[in-house]
Design an enzyme around this catalytic site. Sequence first.
Site, PDB file in Angstrom:
ATOM      1  N   GLU A   1      -4.532  -7.281  -1.939  1.00 35.24           N
ATOM      2  CA  GLU A   1      -5.030  -6.000  -1.973  1.00 35.24           C
ATOM      3  C   GLU A   1      -6.276  -6.315  -0.393  1.00 35.24           C
ATOM      4  OE1 GLU A   1      -3.851  -2.951  -1.591  1.00 35.24           O
ATOM      5  OE2 GLU A   1      -2.162  -3.643  -3.830  1.00 35.24           O
TER       6      GLU A   1
ATOM      7  N   ALA B   1      -2.365  -0.776  -6.540  1.00 34.63           N
ATOM      8  CA  ALA B   1      -2.938  -0.783  -6.089  1.00 34.63           C
ATOM      9  C   ALA B   1      -3.061  -0.024  -4.133  1.00 34.63           C
ATOM     10  CB  ALA B   1      -3.889  -2.145  -6.124  1.00 34.63           C
ATOM     11  N   MET B   2      -4.198   0.142  -3.904  1.00 35.90           N
ATOM     12  CA  MET B   2      -4.629   0.632  -2.249  1.00 35.90           C
ATOM     13  C   MET B   2      -5.348  -0.575  -1.758  1.00 35.90           C
ATOM     14  SD  MET B   2      -3.503   1.966   0.463  1.00 35.90           S
ATOM     15  CE  MET B   2      -4.180   1.745   1.443  1.00 35.90           C
TER      16      MET B   2
ATOM     17  N   GLU C   1       3.288  -5.310   5.050  1.00 34.48           N
ATOM     18  CA  GLU C   1       3.511  -5.669   3.269  1.00 34.48           C
ATOM     19  C   GLU C   1       4.168  -6.864   3.437  1.00 34.48           C
ATOM     20  OE1 GLU C   1       1.714  -3.630   1.042  1.00 34.48           O
ATOM     21  OE2 GLU C   1       1.799  -2.421   2.270  1.00 34.48           O
TER      22      GLU C   1
ATOM     23  N   HIS D   1      -4.367  -7.765   2.912  1.00 38.49           N
ATOM     24  CA  HIS D   1      -4.393  -6.455   3.981  1.00 38.49           C
ATOM     25  C   HIS D   1      -5.779  -6.638   4.949  1.00 38.49           C
ATOM     26  CE1 HIS D   1      -0.604  -4.698   2.649  1.00 38.49           C
ATOM     27  NE2 HIS D   1      -1.098  -4.747   1.734  1.00 38.49           N
TER      28      HIS D   1
HETATM   29 ZN   LIG Z   1       0.375  -3.683   0.595  1.00 33.16          ZN
END
Ligand SMILES: [Zn+2]
Length: 960
Positions: free
Chosen positions: A381, A345-346, A403, A384
Amino acid sequence: MGEGFYISGAVAVVCVVAAFGAAVTIIALSVAYAQEKSKSPLSSAGPETTIPHTTPSGPQQPWHYYRLPDSLLPDYYNMTLWPRLKPDSDDLYIFTGNSSVVFTCVRETDLILIHSSYLNFTTFDGFHARLKGLDGAPAPRVKMTWLEDPTQYLVVQLQSPLQAGSQYELLTEFVGELFNDLRGFYRSEYTEDGVKKVVATTQMQPTDARTAFPCFDEPAMKAVFYITLIHPQGTVALSNTMNYEPVNVTVNGEVLIQTSFEPTEIMSTYLVAFAVCDFGYNETKMDANVLIRVWARRKAIEEGQGKYALEKAGPILAFFERYYNSSYTLSKSDQIAFPDFGAEAMENWGLVTYREAALLYNPEVSSDEDKYRVVGTISHELAHMWFGNLVTMRWWNNLWLNEGFATYFSYLGADYAEPQWNMKDLIVLNEIIGAMAVDALGSSWPLSTKEEHIVRPEDINGQFNIITYSKGAAVLRMLSGLVTETVFSKALHMYLEEFKYQNTVYTDLWKHLQMAVDKAGISLPHSVEDIMNRWILQMGFPLVTINTQTGKITQQHFLLDSESVVSRPSEFNYEWFIPITWIKTGGAEQQHWLLSKEDTNTDMALGASAWLLANINMKGFYRVNYDAENWERLLAKLSSNHQDIPVINRVQIIDDAFNLARAKMVCTTLALRTTTFLHKEVEYLPWKAASRNLLNFFYLLDRSEVIGPMKAYVKKLVTPLFKYFKDQTLNWTKVPERPTDRQNRANAIYLACKTGVVGCRELTTGWFREWMKNPATNNISPNLKSIVYCSAIAAGGVAEWDFVWGMYKNATVISEASKFRRALSCTKQPWLLNRYLQYCLDPEKIELRDGISVIIDIAANPIGLYLAWDFIRANWEHLTHEYGLYVFGSIIDRLCTRFSTEFDYKQLLQFKQDIEKEMDPEDAYFEYTLERIKANIDWMALNKKLVLDWLINETSKLSI
Ligand SMILES: [Zn+2]
Ligand SMILES: *[C@@H]1O[C@H](CO)[C@@H](O)[C@H](O)[C@H]1NC(C)=O
Ligand SMILES: *[C@@H]1O[C@H](CO)[C@@H](O)[C@H](O)[C@H]1NC(C)=O
Ligand SMILES: *[C@@H]1O[C@H](CO)[C@@H](O)[C@H](O)[C@H]1NC(C)=O
Ligand SMILES: *[C@@H]1O[C@H](CO)[C@@H](O)[C@H](O)[C@H]1NC(C)=O
């Protein structure tokens, strides 16, 4: 072997070397370490280099350096892009676009360097770009422009300098190709209801935004993005922000849609995202003002596969808002799943992209683990949105600030969303143990490296590794435990407040933690910075050895192979400040700071019958060894009342012992002895930790005479567990309430069938036969599907195999398809395995992207191992052509987990010589693999007999 080891004579005689590091390494390296990136299967080459520039000789010009000069800062971009979802007359899928970037000159310069790659530019008066001055500033005239490789710049040389303090606009027009390479602005194809469909989407991280539009493509070059997309009727365009009302535009007689988006937040280029597709969606609101949508193929949405993600995304986002005391600043959060997506995933701000299996969930076919994956990925995600998007690391050398945090918080977010699941405990199995396996190698690397060591795009890609993700999470978990979670969250709040829309280095984080620690009056033996730098700036981690006779405590750098060469110097001499938490018989938890190589704590000196246990709940990132007497007492405690030892420490004892055995610091038999209590254990975590370690033994031994006694031993251990679940589920008719019980039920059936526990095979084949009789209704519990399919195919013949093959070809849910695909490799019929291997050469049968996993799965089957090996050698040319040498190294790597004889070694050596000519000289896989096979051979030589004798003796003793 350090001081503090007391191995009694009798034990010492049979105590042997375990050169087993090999097997654990593979497991660790193949862990799906990277949520966003899973491309490089092996980081053995190390994640960094020291190449500052490219041209070997001649004077270095600014465009020869990979890093941008600090003379220009972008303010905003304004771009219009038009992806074509149909091929042009040259059979290319292209996109056209124009883009302008407004920037401020902060240091006088006559040179503009802006990243650009794979773009063809329209020229104006012979130049690739036009320059305008803003607010009355006159624009210098362009002298020369060109594209520079491999630094990937559009270079604009000017006739006179830009003035410091003035703003300018650089305009470009370009055409690029929508490759189906999962990078940059790319296309992805899938088939729905027999119709081939094409979508266009993006994956910019880390350095591919420059392939979609020219940009200052470094994370600290934050700017605002104004994005407009032109797309065909019947499609929708999405980007980071909410769209304005789309309008029709006519281009060359064709009526198209033009969709513009609200300006983004001030953000890094790698977070830009857009997509054009005809997907469906479901929506909901978080807190009345944030729109949450889940997008996917229409069919998947109609089937309700997005429902679970939709239910969980909002609460998780709200949980993080509260934890950080910092609001989510956008008006929407889209989650979109693509059938073809390179990473897991992003976290694009406002438009998070996923693989289907990481976002979609179908209660009828998906298992609990599929569900963990969804909620874990969403949590990762969404964390983030703060760690990465709002506050970003200054450069990729500190990627762990993104991360490590996202990985750590994925467990907290998932725990909030699914409190039943014990997610906070699972972090030990999923991240910490995996990180330790790699970090115990002499070739490991520090969490944070020097900025100048990470330069080229390949170096940056190498930063997405298990150390960054998992060790980053482990170190943050340890820190949070040290300062308490309340203080930790307060510090993070202040850090986010001070640095929002900006970039940081790790010292910025230490500063706020120190402030919060001081404010809360927590006393630490050193500053946060002094304590933490030792964990992030030097690789590896300590082994703490406690002598409970004297209370002496020592530390040393833990290496799986004591002979491995540690060539990387450490400014801290591989010493750590270690918070040791411990308990002794019946006592409360205590803490001892180990601040030097050795120390004594007389409280740790025990009386005759007491036991001592250190690193409670494995909060610290270190392993523990004891004197032999204390090991004996811990083993005795495990046999008598294992519940007196916290469940995570039951995991720890097993995993520490197996790793210490590999490092030749305790006997292999001691490690095996930590598993004997399992015949009374019903908890998932210790079982999982033990089966991972025991399966390593299976891998090496399953073609030798030891496998019989090995199976008999595990069979004895697992039989009571199998019975336990049989009773608990009323003869397998009910599903256990607790999620961890459901997982352990699966574990029990897997091990029971593997080792031939009476009634297991009948059970699985019975379920399978029922389903074969009535293919439309599959009543097999989703959590057991993988195991039941595999076990039934192993027991069955061509009929079962063909049945599952048919199911595989018709599967519409990705996670279901992969269960079928994997199960097909479980057959014991060589001809079926060979036929399956042949299917890998036919993309109509096995899609290209799945071919590698099929070969690896077949090689994991003892009967398939040599078939797969022959297949690879026979089809080497074809396979390397299709998959490239790089991916290919990972097959060899996995295949050889099981090679453990001189003959195997010679075969691989021969093969290496045969193909030497075609090999990439940089490719270290073969060397590495050969070394590991050597280690396996050594391990077998030293341990085979010992393990065999122990197993035979133990199996006869264990009463059930
Ligand atoms: Zn990540
Ligand atoms: C972006 O460009 C379009 C035309 O290409 C223009 O209409 C619009 O005003 C520009 N937006 C900004 C913020 O400059
Ligand atoms: C860009 O130019 C190169 C070289 O002329 C050409 O091969 C390539 O197809 C062009 N790409 C596009 C998308 O037009
Ligand atoms: C845009 O064009 C399509 C197809 O010609 C038409 O169906 C649609 O109503 C138009 N939309 C607007 C807002 O004019
Ligand atoms: C999701 O969207 C589909 C298709 O529009 C609709 O049938 C379904 O009811 C929606 N589900 C939810 C939970 O909103």
